[in-house]
Design an enzyme around this catalytic site. Structure first.
Site, PDB file in Angstrom:
ATOM      1  N   ARG A 164       0.823  -1.223   0.000  1.00 43.12           N
ATOM      2  CA  ARG A 164       0.000   0.000   0.000  1.00 43.12           C
ATOM      3  C   ARG A 164       0.850   1.263   0.000  1.00 43.12           C
ATOM      4  O   ARG A 164       0.475   2.279   0.613  1.00 43.12           O
ATOM      5  CB  ARG A 164      -0.953   0.043   1.203  1.00 43.12           C
ATOM      6  CG  ARG A 164      -1.924  -1.096   1.292  1.00 43.12           C
ATOM      7  CD  ARG A 164      -2.965  -1.083   0.166  1.00 43.12           C
ATOM      8  NE  ARG A 164      -3.943  -2.113   0.407  1.00 43.12           N
ATOM      9  CZ  ARG A 164      -3.828  -3.371  -0.045  1.00 43.12           C
ATOM     10  NH1 ARG A 164      -2.788  -3.720  -0.797  1.00 43.12           N
ATOM     11  NH2 ARG A 164      -4.760  -4.257   0.225  1.00 43.12           N
ATOM     12  N   SER A 238     -10.486   1.357   3.351  1.00 41.15           N
ATOM     13  CA  SER A 238      -9.816   0.988   4.607  1.00 41.15           C
ATOM     14  C   SER A 238      -9.140   2.224   5.193  1.00 41.15           C
ATOM     15  O   SER A 238      -8.360   2.883   4.502  1.00 41.15           O
ATOM     16  CB  SER A 238      -8.743  -0.061   4.355  1.00 41.15           C
ATOM     17  OG  SER A 238      -9.325  -1.187   3.761  1.00 41.15           O
ATOM     18  N   GLU A 334      -4.222   4.948   6.380  1.00 41.43           N
ATOM     19  CA  GLU A 334      -3.906   4.719   4.962  1.00 41.43           C
ATOM     20  C   GLU A 334      -4.167   5.937   4.060  1.00 41.43           C
ATOM     21  O   GLU A 334      -3.309   6.298   3.254  1.00 41.43           O
ATOM     22  CB  GLU A 334      -4.686   3.503   4.449  1.00 41.43           C
ATOM     23  CG  GLU A 334      -4.269   3.117   3.052  1.00 41.43           C
ATOM     24  CD  GLU A 334      -5.084   1.967   2.495  1.00 41.43           C
ATOM     25  OE1 GLU A 334      -4.835   0.820   2.891  1.00 41.43           O
ATOM     26  OE2 GLU A 334      -5.958   2.222   1.653  1.00 41.43           O
TER      27      GLU A 334
HETATM   28  P1  FAD Z   1      -7.220  10.522  -4.676  1.00 36.35           P
HETATM   29  O1  FAD Z   1      -7.929  10.178  -3.419  1.00 36.35           O
HETATM   30  O2  FAD Z   1      -7.758  11.644  -5.481  1.00 36.35           O
HETATM   31  O3  FAD Z   1      -5.695  10.825  -4.343  1.00 36.35           O
HETATM   32  C1  FAD Z   1      -4.965   9.968  -3.503  1.00 36.35           C
HETATM   33  C2  FAD Z   1      -3.546  10.535  -3.363  1.00 36.35           C
HETATM   34  O4  FAD Z   1      -2.885  10.484  -4.617  1.00 36.35           O
HETATM   35  C3  FAD Z   1      -3.525  12.019  -2.966  1.00 36.35           C
HETATM   36  O5  FAD Z   1      -2.397  12.233  -2.186  1.00 36.35           O
HETATM   37  C4  FAD Z   1      -3.410  12.754  -4.298  1.00 36.35           C
HETATM   38  O6  FAD Z   1      -2.780  14.024  -4.163  1.00 36.35           O
HETATM   39  C5  FAD Z   1      -2.535  11.803  -5.076  1.00 36.35           C
HETATM   40  N1  FAD Z   1      -2.798  11.806  -6.534  1.00 36.35           N
HETATM   41  C6  FAD Z   1      -3.994  11.628  -7.148  1.00 36.35           C
HETATM   42  N2  FAD Z   1      -3.811  11.629  -8.486  1.00 36.35           N
HETATM   43  C7  FAD Z   1      -2.490  11.817  -8.699  1.00 36.35           C
HETATM   44  C8  FAD Z   1      -1.670  11.902  -9.865  1.00 36.35           C
HETATM   45  N3  FAD Z   1      -2.182  11.791 -11.101  1.00 36.35           N
HETATM   46  N4  FAD Z   1      -0.343  12.088  -9.697  1.00 36.35           N
HETATM   47  C9  FAD Z   1       0.220  12.198  -8.459  1.00 36.35           C
HETATM   48  N5  FAD Z   1      -0.509  12.125  -7.329  1.00 36.35           N
HETATM   49  C10 FAD Z   1      -1.845  11.933  -7.452  1.00 36.35           C
HETATM   50  N6  FAD Z   1      -7.377   1.045  -2.245  1.00 36.35           N
HETATM   51  C11 FAD Z   1      -6.723  -0.135  -2.447  1.00 36.35           C
HETATM   52  O7  FAD Z   1      -5.491  -0.145  -2.557  1.00 36.35           O
HETATM   53  N7  FAD Z   1      -7.409  -1.315  -2.533  1.00 36.35           N
HETATM   54  C12 FAD Z   1      -8.745  -1.380  -2.426  1.00 36.35           C
HETATM   55  O8  FAD Z   1      -9.312  -2.450  -2.530  1.00 36.35           O
HETATM   56  C13 FAD Z   1      -9.462  -0.165  -2.187  1.00 36.35           C
HETATM   57  N8  FAD Z   1     -10.803  -0.168  -2.023  1.00 36.35           N
HETATM   58  C14 FAD Z   1     -11.465   0.980  -1.750  1.00 36.35           C
HETATM   59  C15 FAD Z   1     -12.839   0.932  -1.569  1.00 36.35           C
HETATM   60  C16 FAD Z   1     -13.553   2.086  -1.302  1.00 36.35           C
HETATM   61  C17 FAD Z   1     -15.037   2.020  -1.093  1.00 36.35           C
HETATM   62  C18 FAD Z   1     -12.877   3.337  -1.237  1.00 36.35           C
HETATM   63  C19 FAD Z   1     -13.640   4.604  -1.004  1.00 36.35           C
HETATM   64  C20 FAD Z   1     -11.502   3.391  -1.421  1.00 36.35           C
HETATM   65  C21 FAD Z   1     -10.776   2.216  -1.672  1.00 36.35           C
HETATM   66  N9  FAD Z   1      -9.383   2.218  -1.860  1.00 36.35           N
HETATM   67  C22 FAD Z   1      -8.712   1.047  -2.101  1.00 36.35           C
HETATM   68  C23 FAD Z   1      -8.622   3.476  -1.799  1.00 36.35           C
HETATM   69  C24 FAD Z   1      -8.619   4.259  -3.141  1.00 36.35           C
HETATM   70  O9  FAD Z   1      -9.702   3.909  -3.942  1.00 36.35           O
HETATM   71  C25 FAD Z   1      -7.346   4.048  -3.947  1.00 36.35           C
HETATM   72  O10 FAD Z   1      -6.211   4.400  -3.191  1.00 36.35           O
HETATM   73  C26 FAD Z   1      -7.341   4.839  -5.265  1.00 36.35           C
HETATM   74  O11 FAD Z   1      -6.222   4.497  -6.038  1.00 36.35           O
HETATM   75  C27 FAD Z   1      -7.366   6.351  -5.046  1.00 36.35           C
HETATM   76  O12 FAD Z   1      -7.596   6.958  -6.295  1.00 36.35           O
HETATM   77  P2  FAD Z   1      -8.149   8.437  -6.399  1.00 36.35           P
HETATM   78  O13 FAD Z   1      -8.074   8.845  -7.830  1.00 36.35           O
HETATM   79  O14 FAD Z   1      -9.460   8.551  -5.758  1.00 36.35           O
HETATM   80  O15 FAD Z   1      -7.043   9.225  -5.566  1.00 36.35           O
HETATM   81  P1  NAP Z   2     -10.988  -9.975   3.662  1.00 32.30           P
HETATM   82  O1  NAP Z   2     -11.009 -10.913   2.513  1.00 32.30           O
HETATM   83  O2  NAP Z   2     -12.086 -10.005   4.662  1.00 32.30           O
HETATM   84  O3  NAP Z   2      -9.618 -10.163   4.445  1.00 32.30           O
HETATM   85  C1  NAP Z   2      -9.382  -9.486   5.669  1.00 32.30           C
HETATM   86  C2  NAP Z   2      -7.930  -9.134   5.748  1.00 32.30           C
HETATM   87  O4  NAP Z   2      -7.163 -10.314   5.728  1.00 32.30           O
HETATM   88  C3  NAP Z   2      -7.535  -8.297   4.562  1.00 32.30           C
HETATM   89  O5  NAP Z   2      -7.087  -7.087   5.076  1.00 32.30           O
HETATM   90  C4  NAP Z   2      -6.462  -9.088   3.851  1.00 32.30           C
HETATM   91  O6  NAP Z   2      -5.255  -8.381   3.658  1.00 32.30           O
HETATM   92  C5  NAP Z   2      -6.173 -10.270   4.713  1.00 32.30           C
HETATM   93  N1  NAP Z   2      -6.246 -11.505   3.886  1.00 32.30           N
HETATM   94  C6  NAP Z   2      -7.334 -12.275   3.672  1.00 32.30           C
HETATM   95  N2  NAP Z   2      -7.032 -13.360   2.932  1.00 32.30           N
HETATM   96  C7  NAP Z   2      -5.713 -13.263   2.649  1.00 32.30           C
HETATM   97  C8  NAP Z   2      -4.790 -14.073   1.939  1.00 32.30           C
HETATM   98  N3  NAP Z   2      -5.159 -15.227   1.358  1.00 32.30           N
HETATM   99  N4  NAP Z   2      -3.518 -13.679   1.863  1.00 32.30           N
HETATM  100  C9  NAP Z   2      -3.118 -12.538   2.436  1.00 32.30           C
HETATM  101  N5  NAP Z   2      -3.939 -11.725   3.147  1.00 32.30           N
HETATM  102  C10 NAP Z   2      -5.222 -12.075   3.254  1.00 32.30           C
HETATM  103  O7  NAP Z   2     -10.817  -8.508   3.087  1.00 32.30           O
HETATM  104  P2  NAP Z   2     -11.915  -7.427   2.707  1.00 32.30           P
HETATM  105  O8  NAP Z   2     -11.871  -6.416   3.749  1.00 32.30           O
HETATM  106  O9  NAP Z   2     -13.210  -8.087   2.330  1.00 32.30           O
HETATM  107  O10 NAP Z   2     -11.301  -6.789   1.379  1.00 32.30           O
HETATM  108  C11 NAP Z   2     -11.069  -7.573   0.216  1.00 32.30           C
HETATM  109  C12 NAP Z   2      -9.837  -7.012  -0.456  1.00 32.30           C
HETATM  110  O11 NAP Z   2     -10.086  -5.663  -0.868  1.00 32.30           O
HETATM  111  C13 NAP Z   2      -8.611  -6.976   0.452  1.00 32.30           C
HETATM  112  O12 NAP Z   2      -7.494  -7.326  -0.313  1.00 32.30           O
HETATM  113  C14 NAP Z   2      -8.523  -5.538   0.868  1.00 32.30           C
HETATM  114  O13 NAP Z   2      -7.190  -5.098   1.052  1.00 32.30           O
HETATM  115  C15 NAP Z   2      -9.126  -4.803  -0.312  1.00 32.30           C
HETATM  116  N6  NAP Z   2      -9.730  -3.535   0.130  1.00 32.30           N
HETATM  117  C16 NAP Z   2      -8.901  -2.478   0.326  1.00 32.30           C
HETATM  118  C17 NAP Z   2      -9.427  -1.261   0.721  1.00 32.30           C
HETATM  119  C18 NAP Z   2      -8.537  -0.065   0.872  1.00 32.30           C
HETATM  120  O14 NAP Z   2      -9.045   1.037   0.973  1.00 32.30           O
HETATM  121  N7  NAP Z   2      -7.244  -0.225   0.886  1.00 32.30           N
HETATM  122  C19 NAP Z   2     -10.780  -1.131   0.949  1.00 32.30           C
HETATM  123  C20 NAP Z   2     -11.566  -2.247   0.792  1.00 32.30           C
HETATM  124  C21 NAP Z   2     -11.042  -3.468   0.381  1.00 32.30           C
HETATM  125  P3  NAP Z   2      -5.031  -7.388   2.397  1.00 32.30           P
HETATM  126  O15 NAP Z   2      -5.831  -6.178   2.758  1.00 32.30           O
HETATM  127  O16 NAP Z   2      -3.560  -7.154   2.438  1.00 32.30           O
HETATM  128  O17 NAP Z   2      -5.489  -8.078   1.163  1.00 32.30           O
END
Ligand code: FAD
Ligand code: NAP
Length: 338
Positions: A164, A238, A334
């Site tokens: 991340r 998250s 995050e």
């Molecule tokens: P923004 O929120 O607009 O920006 C994020 C950061 O990046 C800020 O610091 C901004 O200044 C910078 N930025 C934006 N665009 C640029 C650019 N072109 N160049 C340089 N910097 C830039 N993340 C995960 O990793 N996995 C997930 O499964 C996941 N699930 C999510 C689910 C939900 C419901 C929500 C709301 C969020 C989730 N996220 C997840 C977080 C998020 O969606 C990601 O991090 C996504 O990549 C952010 O994109 P954005 O365009 O909205 O970025």
């Molecule tokens: P989940 O499947 O309920 O799992 C819970 C946690 O356990 C997750 O954080 C995941 O880590 C870890 N995990 C589960 N199975 C795993 C495996 N086989 N190997 C390694 N790690 C494992 O997760 P969830 O909350 O429903 O989300 C599903 C996926 O979407 C996850 O990968 C999660 O990261 C991603 N997500 C990310 C965001 C965000 O904003 N970053 C928001 C929503 C969902 P990891 O998170 O490292 O996968």
């Protein structure tokens, strides 16, 4: 360049926080980005970049220029029988790109279905879900150096990806605007199904011969079930990262919490499921004013409508404090706090 003043940002961040921008520009080309940077630079205005606003917490009005990256376009750079190279502009919607790749039989992004936000923000925190991260598929990216205003190419290795995170969220924070991302995708399907919840969802769907499309559908189904839709309930996904701890710490915690959820990461340590620890401390469904912890997912903080950034951050601190007290583990936030 279309410069707007005193611009509301509430609809431009998925948490729905009520900040405003003193100046606001939506840039559709590298030239417009350069022009906006020059404008802000000449006036000493701080620049805040926004994509889809799904990974930010806006705590105040921005006193300078908010620059939304809206560059569009997808281009096929290379097409061989077994792989392709695809360049997508930073302002493209991530999930739409994943879907169009599947339609064109370009595989490898399916586990990253339904992640909100733009292509340009995806490498910033090395988006990941269900066992896949963008670094697994990223060939290279192009970025505009904010001080020299020159385009620079970064190879995958040069992005310094980690869990991340990337150099763009750490050492190179605020120094570049990502303008495009080049992905290396498979033409021969090799679905990643080893992740527990995806495997179970595929089973529940009754799928036996798994295709990338099935994986995408399974991921979308489980995400729709557990994660709040920002259009309905404000959130930034998250709120905390899963912390990494050494094996000794894990063993000690496991002796106290038998059902502790953790996953091996390296020979020396494991990743603890932050959501499990927060849930264990009784936070799931907790609400204070308009801010709360989602009822279905303890890792997601939500805005029930009208929450202030102070309310959200106070709740985050209280959760960090309680997890630290019980498990001795620091939870890192995050999303980027502005
Ligand atoms: P923004 O929120 O607009 O920006 C994020 C950061 O990046 C800020 O610091 C901004 O200044 C910078 N930025 C934006 N665009 C640029 C650019 N072109 N160049 C340089 N910097 C830039 N993340 C995960 O990793 N996995 C997930 O499964 C996941 N699930 C999510 C689910 C939900 C419901 C929500 C709301 C969020 C989730 N996220 C997840 C977080 C998020 O969606 C990601 O991090 C996504 O990549 C952010 O994109 P954005 O365009 O909205 O970025
Ligand atoms: P989940 O499947 O309920 O799992 C819970 C946690 O356990 C997750 O954080 C995941 O880590 C870890 N995990 C589960 N199975 C795993 C495996 N086989 N190997 C390694 N790690 C494992 O997760 P969830 O909350 O429903 O989300 C599903 C996926 O979407 C996850 O990968 C999660 O990261 C991603 N997500 C990310 C965001 C965000 O904003 N970053 C928001 C929503 C969902 P990891 O998170 O490292 O996968």
């Amino acid at each position: 360049m279309d410069l707007l003043e005193d611009y509301p940002l509430q609809r431009l961040n998925t948490f729905g926080l009520p900040a405003r921008a003193r100046y606001y520009v939506e840039a559709h080309s590298v030239d417009e980005l350069t022009e906006a940077l020059a404008y802000a630079g000449a006036r000493n205005h701080p620049v805040l970049l926004l994509g889809g606003g799904s990974n930010v917490v806006l705590t105040r009005d921005h006193p300078g220029l908010v620059l939304r990256v809206a560059l569009k376009g997808v281009e096929l750079l290379e097409d061989t029988p077994d792989h392709c190279l695809l360049r997508a502009a930073a302002g493209e919607d991530w999930h739409s790109l994943v879907q169009s790749c599947l339609q064109n039989n370009y595989f490898g992004l399916e586990n990253l279905s339904l992640i909100p936000g733009t292509v340009g923000a995806a490498p910033i925190q090395n988006i990941g879900a269900c066992g896949v991260e963008i670094r697994d598929r990223l060939d290279s990216l192009e970025a505009l150096d904010r001080s020299t205003r020159k385009l620079v190419r970064f190879s995958n290795q040069e992005c310094g990806f980690s869990y991340r995170s990337s150099l763009f969220k750490e050492a190179l924070r605020d120094q570049y605007i990502l303008t495009s991302v080049t992905l290396k995708l498979d033409k021969i399907p090799a679905p990643v199904t080893s992740y527990g919840s995806v495997e179970r969802e595929l089973e529940a769907m009754g799928v036996t011969e798994v295709t990338p499309n099935d994986v995408s559908q399974a991921v979308c189904r489980l995400r729709r079930r557990r994660l709040p839709d920002p259009a309905v309930l404000g959130n930034a996904g998250s709120f905390f990262k899963n912390p990494h701890v050494q094996n000794e710490t894990f063993e000690e915690l496991k002796s106290r919490y038998e059902d502790l959820v953790a996953f091996p990461e390296t020979d020396e340590g494991v990743k603890l499921a932050a959501g499990w620890m927060i849930d264990r401390m009784g936070w799931k469904g907790f609400r204070s004013g308009a801010a709360g912890v989602h009822t279905e997912h303890a890792l997601v903080l939500v805005n029930y409508g009208g929450a202030t950034a102070e309310e959200v951050l106070k709740l985050a601190r209280d959760i960090q404090h309680s997890v630290k007290g019980a498990f001795g583990v620091e939870l890192e936030i995050e999303p980027r706090i502005y």
